[in-house]
Design a protein around this motif. Structure first.
Motif, short mmCIF file in Angstrom:
data_model
loop_
_atom_site.label_atom_id
_atom_site.label_comp_id
_atom_site.label_asym_id
_atom_site.label_seq_id
_atom_site.Cartn_x
_atom_site.Cartn_y
_atom_site.Cartn_z
N SER A 173 33.93 12.56 8.65
CA SER A 173 34.21 13.99 8.46
C SER A 173 35.06 14.52 9.61
O SER A 173 35.99 15.31 9.39
CB SER A 173 32.92 14.79 8.35
OG SER A 173 32.26 14.47 7.15
N ALA A 214 32.52 18.83 4.58
CA ALA A 214 31.44 18.48 3.64
C ALA A 214 30.16 18.08 4.36
O ALA A 214 29.07 18.24 3.81
CB ALA A 214 31.88 17.35 2.72
N ARG A 220 36.80 17.80 2.74
CA ARG A 220 36.07 16.56 3.06
C ARG A 220 35.57 16.59 4.49
O ARG A 220 34.46 16.16 4.81
CB ARG A 220 36.98 15.34 2.80
CG ARG A 220 36.43 14.01 3.28
CD ARG A 220 35.07 13.67 2.68
NE ARG A 220 34.55 12.44 3.26
CZ ARG A 220 33.84 12.37 4.38
NH1 ARG A 220 33.56 13.45 5.07
NH2 ARG A 220 33.40 11.20 4.82
#
Length: 151
Positions: free
Chosen positions: A130, A109, A106
């Motif tokens: 993030s 990402a 995550r």
């Protein structure tokens, strides 16, 4: 089952203690968003759709956010178990690996989103969330590496 595991001292894994605290703080923040309502959904970047649903009194934003808070609280428990606060929880090592991977993925990402800008460009929310997820993922990774042989 004793509260403190006899296999390792609770203070032996400070990274997992820290990871647990970060997970618990994130869980409480999600509960705060539910209580804070639409303005909190907007502030924390949940999107205008979620904020409008919260304003309209729809249950979906609160249910979804409570589910996320519950998962984060569970992850805090797994980190504490890995730190030796509780006896070993079921599937402790694979669970901690999965939690760590989720946070790291995550956290990373935003990179392809920023490079490709498809289907839409990354927003400031994606950048700061993030960075937070990457940081929490690294704390988990350090804790996992430190505790690996005792898990």
């Amino acid at each position: 089952m004793p509260l403190i595991s006899s296999s390792s001292s609770a203070g032996a894994q400070p990274w997992l203690w820290f990871a647990a605290g970060l997970n618990a703080a994130a869980a409480l923040l999600h509960v705060g968003v539910i209580v804070g309502g639409s303005s909190w959904y907007r502030f924390f970047g949940a999107g205008e759709g979620m904020a409008r649903m919260a304003e309209a009194g729809r249950a979906y934003p609160a249910v979804l956010t409570a589910g996320i808070a519950g998962v984060l609280a569970l992850w805090a428990g797994y980190a504490l178990s890995g730190a030796g606060v509780f006896g070993a929880w079921p599937l402790l090592k694979p669970a901690l690996c999965t939690i760590t991977a989720i946070y790291l993925l995550r956290g990373l990402a935003v990179v392809p989103m920023a490079l490709a800008s498809v289907p839409q460009p990354a927003t400031p929310f994606w950048y700061w969330s993030s960075a937070i997820c990457l940081g929490i993922g690294l704390v988990h990774l350090f804790g996992l590496m430190a505790a690996w042989r005792t898990l």
